[in-house]
Design a protein around this motif. Structure first.
Motif, short mmCIF file in Angstrom:
data_model
loop_
_atom_site.label_atom_id
_atom_site.label_comp_id
_atom_site.label_asym_id
_atom_site.label_seq_id
_atom_site.Cartn_x
_atom_site.Cartn_y
_atom_site.Cartn_z
N ARG A 41 5.85 -1.74 0.64
CA ARG A 41 5.95 -0.68 1.27
C ARG A 41 5.15 -0.27 2.34
O ARG A 41 4.01 -0.57 2.46
CB ARG A 41 6.11 0.38 0.17
N VAL A 42 5.60 0.07 3.44
CA VAL A 42 5.08 0.50 4.51
C VAL A 42 4.48 2.00 4.08
O VAL A 42 5.11 2.95 3.69
CB VAL A 42 5.74 0.72 5.86
N TYR A 86 -7.00 -8.42 -6.27
CA TYR A 86 -5.73 -9.15 -5.97
C TYR A 86 -5.22 -8.61 -4.68
O TYR A 86 -4.08 -8.77 -4.27
CB TYR A 86 -4.54 -8.76 -7.04
N ASN A 87 -6.19 -7.92 -3.96
CA ASN A 87 -5.75 -7.64 -2.58
C ASN A 87 -5.78 -8.57 -1.34
O ASN A 87 -6.42 -9.58 -1.45
CB ASN A 87 -6.29 -6.21 -2.12
N LYS A 88 -5.16 -8.31 -0.37
CA LYS A 88 -5.21 -9.17 0.71
C LYS A 88 -5.60 -8.49 1.96
O LYS A 88 -4.82 -7.40 2.43
CB LYS A 88 -3.82 -9.92 1.00
N TYR A 114 -1.11 -4.97 10.47
CA TYR A 114 -1.65 -3.91 9.26
C TYR A 114 -3.04 -4.66 8.81
O TYR A 114 -3.08 -5.64 8.85
CB TYR A 114 -0.54 -3.96 8.17
N HIS A 115 -3.76 -3.68 8.50
CA HIS A 115 -5.37 -3.77 8.15
C HIS A 115 -5.41 -4.57 6.67
O HIS A 115 -6.19 -5.50 6.55
CB HIS A 115 -6.03 -2.60 8.17
N LYS A 116 -4.35 -4.26 5.82
CA LYS A 116 -4.39 -4.85 4.49
C LYS A 116 -3.08 -4.55 3.74
O LYS A 116 -2.40 -3.79 4.21
CB LYS A 116 -5.60 -4.47 3.77
N LEU A 117 -2.92 -5.42 2.72
CA LEU A 117 -2.00 -5.47 1.73
C LEU A 117 -2.38 -5.25 0.44
O LEU A 117 -3.06 -6.13 -0.09
CB LEU A 117 -0.95 -6.68 1.75
N THR A 118 -2.01 -4.01 -0.10
CA THR A 118 -2.92 -3.76 -1.23
C THR A 118 -2.20 -2.90 -2.20
O THR A 118 -1.10 -2.12 -1.67
CB THR A 118 -4.28 -3.03 -0.75
N GLY A 119 -2.46 -2.80 -3.40
CA GLY A 119 -2.24 -1.42 -4.41
C GLY A 119 -3.11 -0.24 -3.90
O GLY A 119 -4.01 -0.45 -3.01
N ARG A 170 2.88 -2.30 -3.85
CA ARG A 170 2.04 -2.75 -2.96
C ARG A 170 2.29 -2.35 -1.62
O ARG A 170 3.75 -1.86 -1.48
CB ARG A 170 2.09 -4.28 -2.98
N TYR A 171 1.43 -1.91 -1.00
CA TYR A 171 1.59 -1.29 0.60
C TYR A 171 0.81 -2.19 1.54
O TYR A 171 -0.07 -2.82 1.42
CB TYR A 171 0.97 0.01 0.40
N VAL A 172 1.65 -2.11 2.80
CA VAL A 172 0.89 -2.43 3.72
C VAL A 172 0.18 -1.15 4.37
O VAL A 172 0.66 -0.23 4.54
CB VAL A 172 1.65 -3.24 5.29
#
Ligand code: G3I
Ligand code: 9MR
Length: 550
Positions: free
Chosen positions: A137-138, A165-167, A230-235, A251-253
């Motif tokens: 999700r954005v 587990y984040n990116k 986007y800075h990160k993709l994360t919960g 998960r969000y960007v």
């Protein structure tokens, strides 16, 4: 000075390479009188005896340290050192770094998001897939008119940042750069380096296949509508201690940032020139990377001060940075090397480049490494002498530290930060670059000596790479290793290392900066792993083994 029986033997637990300097440290909290030692070969024959040279005070550990130099022992084999009844076993060989050179890279395979780890490639660490990241999700902080809050995008693959587990784009930047640089700098070596990953056997070198896993994810983090990243993709928060296939949180960007755009631009530009040589294996990839890099750079120029901080409700890693001058310099340099276009050249300002040992937050030296490596193609446009002297200046400081240290290591004082082992590894990378541009062997010698630090010749007595050494981390802050039910952690992982901050409030047996380390899950400030610390380890251990093989 006094007699003591309370001392430690600190030695490289993986091994010493033939033909290179070899040292062991004896350390104690007291200023000790000479201790008798002998070194025996595997047949029990004494090959050296002596007494420990006078110790010097080592402030970072609040200890006294003596250096035993046994460089003259150069026959391959297993040895014991006996210091007044305390014994350590070590190895001397010409290929002692071979297995680790593979494992340090294999780490990335084990930490792939959106992938099952097969028994064929992962052995006992095989596991199910998880974190598909095809329904991301954005976040409201990242909303735009074309991608309003809640828009679903797909951004699979990539490596897990760390124990979580984040990116994150920012530390993906330096990590991916470092692995690509390893390939650029030592291409023929890596063309035949086998990693036993699913792509092994295709027409690309294995290291490039592994890098593609993360590049594909990075590319998906760019908003095609404006070039921003986007800075990160994360919960919204860190996951519990579960395996990837049990992860169910949304998960969000999150928010675009200038540093993300510039990290992305630098790496995509660098990758574009590497993959230009693989057009038939990866059709269109090089061009796509170049276009992506340009788009992100333009976004950063139009949005030069969008410094990331966590939006409210988002509690995962921040990778914040209020100064992106070095990121601008790095991106402009990589873009100029790759494209030769004047607009990037005019943005390069060598005087503005910070030549400190690189980290996720300080990337100026990455530009210096690239410019010096590509000096022949850019020397008409860039003041290469300045780029060279800036690189050598830092390498000289590191070399002096190694040579003057009471431990014969490069680490001291403020090097002991969160991720100090990343500092140690990047110091060696720096020395190797200096060696390459100067052919001065003293840099290479300092790099070989420096590697002992990570493998046991340090204040903790740990070899900091999981699975490599006599005493290695068994409880790293790494969710997979915690939750997989396997007693030994995923191998080849460099943990963060000692530092006195103790931000996790765990209990530590020492507050001294070189000893403040705990091999516990609790200690995420010293015992976590990251892609950005393993990358310089992989770079350096492969280079050291490669020079040895020549
Ligand atoms: O920027 C200041 C500097 O101005 C000051 O002089 C210095 C003094 O200590 O501190 C600097 O800030 C440090 C910052 O890193 C930048 O270097 C902080 O003290 C330090 O606590 C901070 O540590 C970072 C840590 O996250 C906490 O934010 C590590 O570098 C970074 O590697 C680590 O990254 C985490 C991710 O957030 C989440 N995933 C795991 C990963 C590794 O633990
Ligand atoms: O597991 C998290 C680790 O990856 C991060 O580096 C660290 C600092 O941001 O945070 C860890 O998560 C901890 C959280 O911050 C506080 N509660 C305990 C979590 C670890 O169990």
């Amino acid at each position: 000075q006094q007699e003591t029986t309370n001392f430690f033997i600190r030695y490289n637990q993986v091994g010493y390479l033939t033909g290179r300097d070899k040292t062991i440290n004896i350390t104690s909290t007291v200023n000790f009188l000479p201790l008798d030692y002998n070194i025996k070969n595997s047949s029990g024959v004494i090959v050296k005896t002596g007494t420990t040279p006078n110790p010097r005070f080592w402030g970072d550990a609040q200890e006294y340290a003596s250096i035993i130099n046994f460089s003259e022992i150069d026959t391959e084999g297993s040895y014991t050192v006996d210091v007044e009844g305390k014994i350590a076993r070590f190895y001397i060989g010409s290929s002692v770094y071979e297995d680790l050179s593979i494992a340090a890279l294999k780490y990335y395979y084990y930490n792939r998001a959106s992938a099952a780890i097969t028994a064929q490639h992962g052995g006992i660490w095989s596991r199910s897939s998880g974190l598909p990241d095809t329904q991301v999700r954005v976040h409201s902080s990242a909303a735009s008119s074309l991608r309003p809050t809640g828009t679903i995008i797909s951004a699979p693959k990539g490596w897990f940042d760390a124990g979580d587990y984040n990116k994150y784009i920012v530390n993906s930047g330096i990590s991916t750069y470092t692995l690509l640089a390893a390939f650029e700098h030592y291409t023929s070596y890596y063309q035949s380096k086998e990693l036993n990953i699913p792509e092994s056997g295709n027409n690309l070198p294995d290291i490039l296949d592994e890098i593609i896993w993360n590049l594909d994810w990075m590319l998906a983090m760019q908003d095609p509508n404006d070039g921003g990243v986007y800075h990160k993709l994360t919960g919204l928060n860190f996951a519990g201690r579960i395996m990837p296939n049990r992860y169910t949180a949304t998960r969000y960007v999150v928010k675009k940032s200038t540093s993300a755009a510039l990290n992305f631009a630098a790496v995509a530009a660098q990758a574009s020139r590497v993959f230009a040589n693989y057009e038939s294996e990866k059709p269109g990839y090089s061009i796509a990377l170049k276009d992506a890099a340009k788009g992100a750079y333009n976004w950063a120029k139009a949005n030069p001060t969008v410094y990331f901080t966590n939006p409210s409700g988002v509690l995962t890693g921040e990778y914040g940075d209020g100064n992106v001058t070095d990121e601008f310099q790095w991106a402009a340099s990589e873009l100029f090397i790759t494209t030769g276009e004047a607009q990037y050249k005019s943005d390069i300002n060598l005087n503005a480049i910070n030549n400190g040992v690189p980290s996720w937050q300080s990337v100026g030296s990455l530009a210096l490494f690239s410019m010096n490596f590509h000096s022949s193609s850019i020397s008409n446009d860039v003041d290469i002498n300045t780029a060279k002297s800036k690189l050598l200046a830092t390498a000289n400081i590191i070399r002096t530290k190694v040579n003057n240290s009471p431990m014969a290591i490069g680490m001291s004082g403020s090097d002991y930060v969160w991720g100090s082992n990343g500092v140690a590894a990047n110091q060696m990378l720096y020395l190797l670059r200096a060696y390459e541009i100067s052919s001065d062997e003293t840099y290479l010698k300092a790099a070989y000596k420096g590697m002992d630090y990570l493998l046991g010749r340090n204040g903790t007595g740990f070899s900091f790479v999981s699975g490599f050494g006599d005493k290695t981390p068994i409880n790293p802050h790494h969710r997979i290793s915690f939750a997989d039910g396997i007693s030994t952690p995923v191998p080849g992982m460099l943990v963060g290392g000692p530092q006195p901050g103790q931000q996790d409030k765990c209990s530590y047996s020492s507050n001294a900066s070189a000893k403040s380390f705990s091999d516990t899950w609790c200690s995420y400030s010293t015992n976590e792993v990251t892609i950005n610390w393993n990358a310089p380890l992989a770079y350096v251990i492969n280079a050291l083994q490669m020079y040895q093989n020549q």
